[in-house]
Structure formats: structure tokens, C-alpha cells
Design an enzyme around this catalytic site. Sequence first.
Site, mmCIF file in Angstrom:
data_model
loop_
_atom_site.group_PDB
_atom_site.id
_atom_site.type_symbol
_atom_site.label_atom_id
_atom_site.label_comp_id
_atom_site.label_asym_id
_atom_site.label_seq_id
_atom_site.Cartn_x
_atom_site.Cartn_y
_atom_site.Cartn_z
ATOM 1 N N GLU A 35 0.845 -1.368 -0.084
ATOM 2 C CA GLU A 35 -0.103 0.042 -0.150
ATOM 3 C C GLU A 35 0.840 1.204 0.000
ATOM 4 O O GLU A 35 1.836 1.442 0.836
ATOM 5 C CB GLU A 35 -0.903 0.037 1.152
ATOM 6 C CG GLU A 35 -1.635 1.264 1.314
ATOM 7 C CD GLU A 35 -2.603 1.670 0.244
ATOM 8 O OE1 GLU A 35 -2.545 2.768 -0.688
ATOM 9 O OE2 GLU A 35 -3.275 0.678 -0.104
ATOM 10 N N GLY A 177 -25.240 13.961 -11.332
ATOM 11 C CA GLY A 177 -26.305 13.611 -10.386
ATOM 12 C C GLY A 177 -26.490 11.908 -10.138
ATOM 13 O O GLY A 177 -27.445 11.597 -9.553
ATOM 14 N N VAL A 179 -24.752 9.078 -7.475
ATOM 15 C CA VAL A 179 -24.554 8.870 -5.780
ATOM 16 C C VAL A 179 -23.749 10.009 -5.149
ATOM 17 O O VAL A 179 -24.261 10.881 -4.334
ATOM 18 C CB VAL A 179 -24.001 7.503 -5.393
ATOM 19 C CG1 VAL A 179 -23.995 7.327 -4.063
ATOM 20 C CG2 VAL A 179 -25.305 6.474 -5.761
ATOM 21 N N GLU A 199 -26.766 17.196 -14.653
ATOM 22 C CA GLU A 199 -26.964 15.812 -14.940
ATOM 23 C C GLU A 199 -27.033 15.655 -16.637
ATOM 24 O O GLU A 199 -28.169 16.062 -16.992
ATOM 25 C CB GLU A 199 -27.801 14.861 -14.194
ATOM 26 C CG GLU A 199 -27.983 13.469 -14.643
ATOM 27 C CD GLU A 199 -26.778 12.624 -14.561
ATOM 28 O OE1 GLU A 199 -26.464 12.331 -15.600
ATOM 29 O OE2 GLU A 199 -25.883 12.714 -13.615
ATOM 30 N N ASP A 303 -12.825 -2.117 -7.087
ATOM 31 C CA ASP A 303 -13.348 -0.902 -8.021
ATOM 32 C C ASP A 303 -12.484 -1.189 -9.386
ATOM 33 O O ASP A 303 -13.210 -0.601 -10.508
ATOM 34 C CB ASP A 303 -12.989 0.480 -7.774
ATOM 35 C CG ASP A 303 -13.950 0.872 -6.451
ATOM 36 O OD1 ASP A 303 -14.877 0.077 -6.103
ATOM 37 O OD2 ASP A 303 -13.719 2.213 -5.956
ATOM 38 N N HIS A 435 -42.983 -2.700 16.886
ATOM 39 C CA HIS A 435 -43.668 -1.466 16.547
ATOM 40 C C HIS A 435 -43.325 -0.553 17.364
ATOM 41 O O HIS A 435 -43.204 -0.997 18.804
ATOM 42 C CB HIS A 435 -45.049 -1.775 16.654
ATOM 43 C CG HIS A 435 -45.972 -0.717 16.643
ATOM 44 N ND1 HIS A 435 -46.376 -0.096 15.458
ATOM 45 C CD2 HIS A 435 -46.756 0.044 17.369
ATOM 46 C CE1 HIS A 435 -47.095 1.219 15.615
ATOM 47 N NE2 HIS A 435 -47.436 0.961 16.799
#
Length: 458
Positions: A35, A177, A179, A199, A303, A435
Site C-alpha cells: 500500500e 447527479g 450517488v 446531469e 473498483d 412497532h
Amino acid sequence: MTDGDFDVLILGAGSGGYACALRAAQLGLTVGLVEKGNLGGTCLHVGCIPTKALLHAAEVADSARDASKFGVSATLDGIDMAGVNSYKDGVVARLFKGLTGLIKSRGITVIEGEGRVTGPRTVTVGAATYTGKSLVLASGSYSKSLPGLELDGERVISSEHALKLDRVPASVIVLGGGVIGCEFASVWASFGAKVTILEALPRLVAAEDAASSKALERAFRKRKIDFRTSTPFQSVKTTDSGVAVTVEGGDVIEAELLLVAVGRGPSTDGLGYEEQGIAMERGFVLADERGRTNVEGVFAVGDIVPGLQLAHRGFQQGIFVAEEIAGLDPKPIDEAGIPRVTYSHPEIASVGLDEATAREQYGDDITTITYDLGGNGKSQILQTAGFVKLVGLKDGPVLGVHMVGDRVGELIGEAQLIYSWEAHADDVAPLIHAHPTQNEALGEAHLALAGKALHAHS
């Protein structure tokens, strides 16, 4: 001669790389982790974590601004960016310290420096050379720009620059436009900036279900966030007060800053991949469903592999590849089953197929149901609007779950289980949801899809 031989040599210590390292070490393999920056990569230092810290600070600002709605006397006196950045950086520092300690405790050899693939399963760092029985490429991504659009870090900035701003800009144009663009637009609007999103595609967050895009656009209009879809960028000039952006058609929009948020590109240039015969396409490394490249013993995760550029995708791929190398024969990852969240105000969360894709695959056998959060008690307490939309196969499993509303990202875990286990609406309908919670909205939506709608008009 080499300076180190490992069972697994990993190039890149982001989400995919460090997850692979941890799992491989857990399985008794020797691991070298190369790294050039800090352990944790983009996600921890200039991506997921710091941006979500900004988004939480924005939520606090909105809560203060809107306190009177809840009978609380409070005022928002302003945004102290030094304080915001201190909070953000503190979160990153604590997580970085924890990850560093974890990597060290597992006996993983961290090799600091810029690595380059120089031979079969061989990486050179400076004057040293390291080899692995298996090599895992996990070199991550970078903020892209458009041809001819130069980032100067002052007027025309990337998301990395945006995270270091020491002030709230008076006005910002967000180019993109998707994320990243919508999240930063949401932050700056909450902090008091005038925001305009440009966008080129017909709708915001175009990768999401069309109904989710429509809901976000409606919410952004209510928040006075301007946006122009189907509006390609042409050029930008710096001015005395900021930038002047020209869009297709000739309109000029001015602001203090231009944030370029047109996606992320794979960080593979100059790393020796192509020279070693690794198959590439538009800078991405091509890998099969088992993470294998075309070169024996070389894998790729995160990625740099075509598909969703999400930290948790890379993380899971890293674990998968470690188990593949160890001979555990793990089950391939279902890309459609990877949860997706946009952390804007309101949030968008989804998993599985959107309605358009489902209809392409199954035609008229598709059925949908939309449960409005107006019928959910906790959502009304939180004063958030939105919905849970289910895309299902008639007499078959739920194929997609799409949600809009504040905090719906926290519901995506159950939605992923429903999708991944190929549950039918009748399987989910009997489950008891506490709930009042927003989780009830998932239950109510499945009741409706099963033909048993209670807190919804049938």
C-alpha cells in the site's frame, strides 16, 4: 532473488485488499499487503466514512433548523467547518487506528510504498521485489473528470477536495447527479449553500428504479436544490467570484465552486498489468465470477473490476478470493444482490432488480407494490416521506426492493436477506416487525404484495 515470498501477495489495502488479507491470514496463509497510502484506502480516508460523517453533521444541522416542528426551541447559528472537519477526521482516525492494529495482530506483512507488477505474481516496491503463490490486484479507483475539464483543487474540485474545504461555499454547481453528486448536494444544501446539479442523463441517480429517482427529485425541489437533467456539460471558465459553467444549448450558470462528480475510474495505469498480459478493458481488469484474471494465479477485486464501485462489494470480493485461494470453493457473489444506498436526505436504498430490468427479463409475469411511508408510524415521528416498492414475480420470489426515506439505508439488510433467499411475499408476511419501527414498512409492503394489505389502501 526476492525480498519476500508469500502465499498471497495483495496490491492495494482498500476495502477489497485488506479484507482479502484478513481472511487469508485467518485461514493460515502468509500474506503480504502492499500500500502506497494509508490502510483502508479510498473508503476509509476520502470516501464512504468521511462523506457519511459530513452527511450526519448535515442531518444535525437540519434537526436544529427544524426544531420548532417538534416543539423544541433551538436555532441554527451557523456551520463551524473547523468543528465539522475535526469531528469527521476524528471518526476516520479512530477507525484507521483500529484497522492498523487489526492488520498487525493477524501477522500480515504490510509493505509501504508504490507497487508495480513486474513479473508473474511479482510486485516491485522501490528496490525490493516480492512474490506470491497467488497475486491479488486491488488498486482501487480515482475521481474521474471529463476530457478538457481540469481540476484545480480550488474552483474546480473533486470529492477529495470537497472533503477538505474549510468553509461552506455560498453556491456550488455539482456536475453529475449520481450517488456522489447527490450526497454532496444534500450536505451543502443542509449547510446553507445554493446548489445546482447538472446531469446529462434524463434523471438523477439513474442507476436506481425510476420511482426512486422521481421521489428524490421531488424531495430536492422541496429543499430548493436546483437540478437540470438531460443537460450535458460543455465548458467552464473561472471568474473573479468563482466559475461560469456553459451547458449544451448555451446557458451559463455561475457559482463559487464546481464539484466534478462524474464517477470513478480504475486505478490501473502504470502498474504493469497490461505488460504482464493481464486482460484489460477501458482500464478495468477483467475477472470471472471467481475473481480470476486470464493469468494463472492472478486475481482482481474491488473498483478495478467492472461493476458496482462499492466498498462492501470489494470487501466481499476480497473475502471470496481469499477463500478461493485457500481451496474452500465459496459460492460466487450475486452482483444483483449487492445492496445499494445513497445517503442523501432522503436516502435511497435498493437491492435486486429494478422494475424496468425485471420486465425486460420476465415481461408480464412481474408484479409491483408500493407502500407509502405515510402509513408508517415511525416515519411520521421522524417526519420523513417516501416508500417501499417491491418488484416480484407473480406466484414467485421478490426480485427487487426499492426504498426512499430518511434512514431507509438501515433497512437494506433485511431486504437483502429477502432477495438473496428468494423469499416469496407469503414467506415474509408472517414475520413480526417491532412497532413502531421503519422495519414495519417492509413487513407491510410484503403483506400488500401477498394480498393482505392492512395499513395501506388496496
